[in-house]
Motif scaffolding. Structure first.
Motif, PDB file in Angstrom:
ATOM      1  N   GLN A 198       0.836  -1.208   0.000  1.00 28.68           N
ATOM      2  CA  GLN A 198       0.000   0.000   0.000  1.00 28.68           C
ATOM      3  C   GLN A 198       0.867   1.254   0.000  1.00 28.68           C
ATOM      4  O   GLN A 198       0.586   2.223  -0.700  1.00 28.68           O
ATOM      5  N   ILE A 199       1.918   1.244   0.803  1.00 31.75           N
ATOM      6  CA  ILE A 199       2.798   2.404   0.889  1.00 31.75           C
ATOM      7  C   ILE A 199       3.485   2.652  -0.446  1.00 31.75           C
ATOM      8  O   ILE A 199       3.512   3.771  -0.952  1.00 31.75           O
ATOM      9  N   LEU A 200       4.021   1.587  -1.037  1.00 27.01           N
ATOM     10  CA  LEU A 200       4.727   1.729  -2.305  1.00 27.01           C
ATOM     11  C   LEU A 200       3.775   2.233  -3.388  1.00 27.01           C
ATOM     12  O   LEU A 200       4.120   3.138  -4.152  1.00 27.01           O
ATOM     13  N   LEU A 201       2.577   1.673  -3.418  1.00 29.31           N
ATOM     14  CA  LEU A 201       1.629   2.070  -4.461  1.00 29.31           C
ATOM     15  C   LEU A 201       1.196   3.524  -4.285  1.00 29.31           C
ATOM     16  O   LEU A 201       1.115   4.285  -5.247  1.00 29.31           O
ATOM     17  N   LEU A 202       0.926   3.917  -3.058  1.00 28.14           N
ATOM     18  CA  LEU A 202       0.488   5.293  -2.820  1.00 28.14           C
ATOM     19  C   LEU A 202       1.579   6.276  -3.207  1.00 28.14           C
ATOM     20  O   LEU A 202       1.319   7.281  -3.869  1.00 28.14           O
ATOM     21  N   PHE A 203       2.813   5.998  -2.800  1.00 25.06           N
ATOM     22  CA  PHE A 203       3.903   6.906  -3.142  1.00 25.06           C
ATOM     23  C   PHE A 203       4.148   6.923  -4.640  1.00 25.06           C
ATOM     24  O   PHE A 203       4.514   7.962  -5.203  1.00 25.06           O
ATOM     25  N   PHE A 204       3.935   5.793  -5.284  1.00 29.34           N
ATOM     26  CA  PHE A 204       4.092   5.733  -6.737  1.00 29.34           C
ATOM     27  C   PHE A 204       3.081   6.655  -7.417  1.00 29.34           C
ATOM     28  O   PHE A 204       3.432   7.474  -8.272  1.00 29.34           O
ATOM     29  N   ILE A 205       1.827   6.540  -6.991  1.00 32.30           N
ATOM     30  CA  ILE A 205       0.772   7.355  -7.596  1.00 32.30           C
ATOM     31  C   ILE A 205       0.983   8.836  -7.287  1.00 32.30           C
ATOM     32  O   ILE A 205       0.879   9.696  -8.169  1.00 32.30           O
ATOM     33  N   LEU A 206       1.296   9.143  -6.041  1.00 32.07           N
ATOM     34  CA  LEU A 206       1.508  10.547  -5.670  1.00 32.07           C
ATOM     35  C   LEU A 206       2.696  11.145  -6.406  1.00 32.07           C
ATOM     36  O   LEU A 206       2.670  12.307  -6.813  1.00 32.07           O
ATOM     37  N   ALA A 207       3.743  10.329  -6.599  1.00 31.24           N
ATOM     38  CA  ALA A 207       4.932  10.814  -7.316  1.00 31.24           C
ATOM     39  C   ALA A 207       4.586  11.125  -8.768  1.00 31.24           C
ATOM     40  O   ALA A 207       5.050  12.117  -9.334  1.00 31.24           O
ATOM     41  N   ILE A 208       3.731  10.286  -9.357  1.00 31.06           N
ATOM     42  CA  ILE A 208       3.306  10.557 -10.737  1.00 31.06           C
ATOM     43  C   ILE A 208       2.500  11.847 -10.792  1.00 31.06           C
ATOM     44  O   ILE A 208       2.720  12.709 -11.647  1.00 31.06           O
ATOM     45  N   PRO A 238       3.386  24.163 -11.865  1.00 32.51           N
ATOM     46  CA  PRO A 238       4.458  24.019 -12.859  1.00 32.51           C
ATOM     47  C   PRO A 238       3.891  23.649 -14.221  1.00 32.51           C
ATOM     48  O   PRO A 238       2.725  23.256 -14.341  1.00 32.51           O
ATOM     49  N   THR A 239       4.727  23.737 -15.221  1.00 30.92           N
ATOM     50  CA  THR A 239       4.342  23.304 -16.563  1.00 30.92           C
ATOM     51  C   THR A 239       4.058  21.807 -16.520  1.00 30.92           C
ATOM     52  O   THR A 239       4.769  21.058 -15.857  1.00 30.92           O
ATOM     53  N   TYR A 240       3.018  21.377 -17.224  1.00 38.62           N
ATOM     54  CA  TYR A 240       2.729  19.951 -17.279  1.00 38.62           C
ATOM     55  C   TYR A 240       3.845  19.241 -18.039  1.00 38.62           C
ATOM     56  O   TYR A 240       4.368  19.747 -19.025  1.00 38.62           O
ATOM     57  N   LYS A 241       4.200  18.075 -17.557  1.00 41.04           N
ATOM     58  CA  LYS A 241       5.193  17.291 -18.292  1.00 41.04           C
ATOM     59  C   LYS A 241       4.978  15.806 -18.015  1.00 41.04           C
ATOM     60  O   LYS A 241       4.286  15.438 -17.064  1.00 41.04           O
ATOM     61  N   MET A 242       5.581  14.995 -18.845  1.00 45.69           N
ATOM     62  CA  MET A 242       5.488  13.545 -18.628  1.00 45.69           C
ATOM     63  C   MET A 242       6.292  13.198 -17.381  1.00 45.69           C
ATOM     64  O   MET A 242       7.376  13.741 -17.186  1.00 45.69           O
ATOM     65  N   PRO A 243       5.805  12.286 -16.562  1.00 43.81           N
ATOM     66  CA  PRO A 243       6.562  11.955 -15.353  1.00 43.81           C
ATOM     67  C   PRO A 243       7.850  11.230 -15.713  1.00 43.81           C
ATOM     68  O   PRO A 243       7.893  10.450 -16.662  1.00 43.81           O
ATOM     69  N   ASN A 244       8.876  11.528 -14.944  1.00 49.79           N
ATOM     70  CA  ASN A 244      10.159  10.860 -15.125  1.00 49.79           C
ATOM     71  C   ASN A 244      10.152   9.587 -14.289  1.00 49.79           C
ATOM     72  O   ASN A 244      10.052   9.642 -13.057  1.00 49.79           O
ATOM     73  N   LEU A 245      10.254   8.449 -14.970  1.00 50.73           N
ATOM     74  CA  LEU A 245      10.102   7.165 -14.270  1.00 50.73           C
ATOM     75  C   LEU A 245      11.144   6.987 -13.170  1.00 50.73           C
ATOM     76  O   LEU A 245      10.829   6.472 -12.089  1.00 50.73           O
ATOM     77  N   ALA A 246      12.359   7.421 -13.427  1.00 46.73           N
ATOM     78  CA  ALA A 246      13.420   7.261 -12.415  1.00 46.73           C
ATOM     79  C   ALA A 246      13.063   8.037 -11.149  1.00 46.73           C
ATOM     80  O   ALA A 246      13.221   7.536 -10.035  1.00 46.73           O
ATOM     81  N   ASN A 247      12.572   9.259 -11.312  1.00 42.19           N
ATOM     82  CA  ASN A 247      12.173  10.071 -10.156  1.00 42.19           C
ATOM     83  C   ASN A 247      11.047   9.392  -9.394  1.00 42.19           C
ATOM     84  O   ASN A 247      11.049   9.338  -8.163  1.00 42.19           O
ATOM     85  N   VAL A 248      10.068   8.908 -10.148  1.00 43.10           N
ATOM     86  CA  VAL A 248       8.875   8.312  -9.531  1.00 43.10           C
ATOM     87  C   VAL A 248       9.264   7.057  -8.741  1.00 43.10           C
ATOM     88  O   VAL A 248       8.870   6.880  -7.585  1.00 43.10           O
ATOM     89  N   VAL A 249      10.055   6.211  -9.375  1.00 41.19           N
ATOM     90  CA  VAL A 249      10.458   4.970  -8.707  1.00 41.19           C
ATOM     91  C   VAL A 249      11.325   5.284  -7.488  1.00 41.19           C
ATOM     92  O   VAL A 249      11.197   4.659  -6.433  1.00 41.19           O
ATOM     93  N   GLN A 250      12.189   6.271  -7.627  1.00 39.44           N
ATOM     94  CA  GLN A 250      13.051   6.667  -6.512  1.00 39.44           C
ATOM     95  C   GLN A 250      12.216   7.103  -5.310  1.00 39.44           C
ATOM     96  O   GLN A 250      12.451   6.685  -4.183  1.00 39.44           O
ATOM     97  N   ARG A 251      11.215   7.947  -5.579  1.00 46.60           N
ATOM     98  CA  ARG A 251      10.375   8.434  -4.489  1.00 46.60           C
ATOM     99  C   ARG A 251       9.556   7.299  -3.873  1.00 46.60           C
ATOM    100  O   ARG A 251       9.296   7.273  -2.682  1.00 46.60           O
TER     101      ARG A 251
END
Lengths: 766, 95
Positions: free
Chosen positions: A393-403, A536-549
């Motif tokens: 649950q924690i990993l999924l929530l942080f994944f979604i929030l990071a996106i 901020p300007t809309y942009k595609m999420p950076n997968l490395a950032n998202v996974v890191q978070r």
């Protein structure tokens, strides 16, 4: 040393060896190669700093914490040729002015001249928003340390019709400037070469954004700072500026007591001079720096396209911030977040529970029944399982929030929710942590990090556990199923069971609103605070950032909260296991014999399920007795006078105490207490029957009635029976005080509410 | 303590016609309307934070979404802004 001598000493130090690290007799290149190059990465939020950090360091990074504050930052490593580089990613900031203890950390880190000082400051700027980004650079330049500027997002600037002259910017600032595209990884080789060239090169000229009268004051203050330090400090000008404009008083205490006494009078006199010149503090700093920026901006930013055509961000924002459509989209996003965390993570959590059961059966096969078997199964495996079961649950929530954050949408959702949240003293961005807490308060509390205002972040953390999480569901389900009549309304579409379930969720929400309102007027007093968030300007999420978070969030939970959870689970296990009695008393033996006789009399073709249930009950009789006379059972009997007004007896009290590590344990504990074994859940017919038939000891009076069921549900709706939540709260607040406070206020709230519910409803439905 | 930005430096005030010389609260501007910041007053910490973002006397502010929580645009940035009860942002409305 007088001032001209100080200036000469600083200048000589900067030109030759600013940090006194190198031995003149050593070869410079070999000496430098041996030492790790430390680079601090700084910049405004939303400049692509994290993207650059991940590009440069890859997987070679970890998170560093500081004691007594919640500040943390990433440290990563990479190499430039043979040179090892340590890159310190500081949190995004608009200014180096410290306004809280957390903000002092990056401030001190940049000033640090201990054994391992920062060698270079790497500033990442948004090429489309240079004027605001240069405010921070203006402060950084005063440190007189080697600085490299990386201008990112030049493609966005181009789309807005801007052309940035990097060479001219470099001349104006006196430091190297490199254009990069962090998301594509371009410009990084040039950046690395520039970093190597700059390691011992401070800015080519002094940065002076202030008018003459302020300069004079700063010159004098710099002199005093150097006198206090006993030696020339290249950053004295920076310190002088921070002291002068520091209205919140965070900077002066960084000096020794003696130095503070020396500087205090000088500071008062300096501020008087500025005030007397019809200039006020500290807003004047912004005024002067921005004027300096504005006077020079047109020399390096050329607006090629002056058309007012809406950008794609502006077109999207028309819909996504629309009062109606935007709100609908935000609600859909929230439902998706909530459902995802609740439903998608559930199979993963169920998988972890299966692994727990598999490990348990392995232990049963290897170790005979006894204290060691119980410690490993019910203590260690249960404890570690209690930590890991939340991880999906924690990993999924942080994944979604990071996106959501990386795309830029989170800020828009915060805007839409703000007008509702502001009524209870919170801001729009607090809705995501609170919503997440309906699934589980642990990731909800951790995600409160997105709230910039400390008071609002604290209030959110303190009320998040009031949201009815999934762990409360077993209690609701069993109590409602057995004791709430299944009346139907509106032609069968609406059932009383569903309405009572919804009421339990609303209890938490209503109480949370009230508690937030009270906290805002007491412990976190203050008027409605200013809420500012950049879109901020809309942009595609950076997968490395998202996974890191995502992994940052998960690891922080396992490392910090996990140890506490395991420790408490083992303690509760010990309290429920010891002391043990070798023999059962006669009346308990008689119960066993009676049940054994029933099993023996079952026909050969008897239902396997019935057989298993009776076998479980047989084993449960000894467990129930051992629990009764364990420390936990004795504690339950000790608190019985306190829980009788709630309609409970010692057995329900013991179950409540045992559920402290995790609420869902209450059902299994009740299974043991009511001699059904611990392998039951809220759907078990045996347990439901046992609860329906349970009576007060020594009488025929039913123990569980509708009022008792309601009081038990209300208690669990409002209580803090979750050591995991409290452990995470400790981690996020940096103090044990807040979890203790939360446990106390929620327990009192739960007790009073359960008392009122029982006493009011009992005359009618008891 | 009330702090007011009152700088003589207004060289960047070159932004179209000022409709009304009486400053109004930024929340009173209509969607799509712009205004020139006349003053930013109030809680020193909040005022200093807003000033660090570039919100200062003479800055042209465009209202994207109005209300107590608004979206404003200035200097190439868009901010969601809800001013605290002790902060006031007054602007000269433009056409």
């Amino acid at each position: 040393m007088n001032k001209p001598q100080q200036d000469a000493a600083i200048s000589a130090a900067e030109q030759s060896d600013p940090f006194g690290k190198t031995d003149p007799n050593d070869s410079p290149s070999s000496n430098l190669a041996e030492e790790t190059l430390r680079i601090a990465l700084i910049g405004n939020p939303n400049t692509g700093k994290s993207t650059l950090f991940n590009r440069l360091t890859g997987v070679h990074q970890h998170t560093a914490n500081y004691p007594r504050v919640t500040f943390e930052h990433h440290i990563g490593y990479f190499s430039i040729d043979q040179q090892k580089v340590e890159l310190i990613d500081l949190p995004g900031t608009y200014s180096l002015t410290p306004r809280s203890p957390d903000e002092l950390i990056p401030f001190e880190l940049l000033l640090e001249q201990s054994q391992h000082p920062v060698d270079i400051i790497l500033c990442v700027l948004d090429g489309n928003n240079l004027d605001r980004n240069l405010f921070l650079v203006s402060q950084v330049l005063e440190l007189r340390r080697p600085v490299v500027i990386a201008v990112n997002m030049l493609d966005v600037a181009t789309r807005h019709g801007k052309e940035v002259d990097l060479d001219q910017l470099s001349q104006v600032l006196g430091v190297p400037v490199v254009g990069i595209q962090a998301n594509r990884g371009s410009g990084l080789d040039r950046l690395k070469e520039t970093l190597m060239r700059t390691r011992q090169s401070p800015p080519t000229h002094a940065h002076q954004p202030f008018p003459a009268e302020v300069d004079q004051v700063l010159d004098q203050l710099s002199y005093e700072v150097n006198q206090c330090k006993g030696q020339p400090d290249p950053s004295s000008r920076f310190l002088a500026a921070r002291l002068l404009f520091d209205a919140d008083g965070f900077v002066l205490p960084l000096f020794s007591a003696e130095a503070q006494a020396q500087l205090r009078d000088e500071l008062t006199a300096a501020r008087q001079k500025i005030v007397s010149s019809d200039l006020s503090l500290p807003q004047q700093e912004s005024e002067f720096r921005y004027q300096w920026i504005q006077d020079r901006l047109s020399s390096f930013v050329h607006q090629k396209d002056h058309s007012d055509q809406a950008t794609s961000t502006e077109r999207l924002d028309y819909w996504l911030t629309h009062p109606l459509w935007g709100l609908l989209v935000a609600l859909v996003v929230m439902v998706i977040v909530f459902q995802s965390v609740f439903m998608i993570a559930e199979p993963a959590s169920a998988g972890i529970e299966m692994i727990q059961a598999w490990l348990g059966s392995g232990v049963d096969a290897l170790i005979p029944e006894g204290a060691l078997n119980s410690l490993i199964n019910d203590g260690l495996i249960a404890g570690v399982g209690a930590v890991l079961v939340f991880l999906p649950q924690i990993l999924l929530l942080f994944f979604i929030l990071a996106i959501l954050e990386d795309t830029g949408y989170l800020a828009r959702a915060a805007y839409l929710m703000d007008r509702f949240m502001a009524r209870i003293g919170l801001s729009g961005i607090a809705l995501f942590p609170l919503l997440s807490s309906f699934a589980c308060a642990i990731p909800g509390i951790m995600s409160a990090r997105v709230i910039p205002d400390r008071r609002e972040r604290m209030i959110t953390i303190l009320v998040a556990p009031l949201m009815s999480c999934s762990a409360r569901l077993p209690v609701y389900i069993i109590m409602i199923a057995v004791f709430v009549p299944d009346y139907r309304y509106l032609w069968g579409w609406l059932g009383l069971h569903g309405l009572v379930m919804m009421a339990m969720y609303l209890v938490g929400v209503v109480v949370a609103v009230g508690v937030a309102w009270i906290l805002k007027r007491t412990l976190f007093k203050g008027g409605a605070s200013t809420f500012v968030i950049e879109l901020p300007t809309y942009k595609m999420p950076n997968l490395a950032n998202v996974v890191q978070r995502m992994f940052d969030g998960g690891w922080a939970f396992v490392r910090d909260a996990g140890t506490i959870i395991v420790a408490v689970t083992i303690l509760v296990w010990a309290a429920s296991y010891y002391p043990r009695s070798a023999d059962l008393p006669a009346e308990w033996l008689a119960q066993q014999e009676e049940l054994q006789a029933m099993i023996d009399q079952l026909p050969e073709d008897a239902d396997e399920e019935t057989m298993e249930e009776l076998q479980q009950q047989l084993e449960g009789i000894e467990s129930a007795y051992q629990l009764r006379q364990s420390f936990l059972g004795r504690a339950g009997r000790a608190i019985e006078p306190l829980v009788i007004p709630l309609g409970w007896d010692w057995r329900i009290g013991s179950a409540a105490i045992a559920s402290f590590p995790a609420r869902e344990v209450v059902v299994a504990t009740m299974g043991v207490i009511f001699a059904q074994g611990d392998d039951v859940d809220e759907e078990s017919p045996g347990l439901r029957q046992a609860l329906a038939n349970a009576t007060w000891e020594g009488s025929d009076r039913k123990l569980f009635t509708l009022p008792v069921a309601l009081s038990l549900m209300v208690f669990f709706a409002l209580c803090a029976q979750c050591v995991s939540t409290l452990a995470v709260m400790k981690r996020e607040t940096g103090s044990w005080w807040w979890p203790v406070f939360t446990f106390c206020y929620m327990t009192i709230l739960a007790y009073v509410a359960a008392l009122v519910v029982f006493q009011v409803s009992n005359p009618w439905w008891g | 303590m009330i702090q007011q930005i009152d700088s003589p430096r207004t060289a960047h005030m070159d932004c179209g016609t000022i409709v009304n010389r009486t400053p109004v609260n930024v929340a009173d501007l209509q969607r799509g309307q712009s205004g020139i910041v006349a003053s930013l007053q109030g809680n020193p910490q909040d005022v200093a934070s807003l000033a660090e973002l570039g919100l200062r006397r003479g800055t042209v502010v465009h209202v994207i979404r109005r209300g107590s929580t608004s979206i404003i645009k200035f200097n190439s940035q868009r901010l969601c802004l809800r001013l605290g009860s002790d902060v006031s942002l007054l602007v000269f409305p433009q056409n």
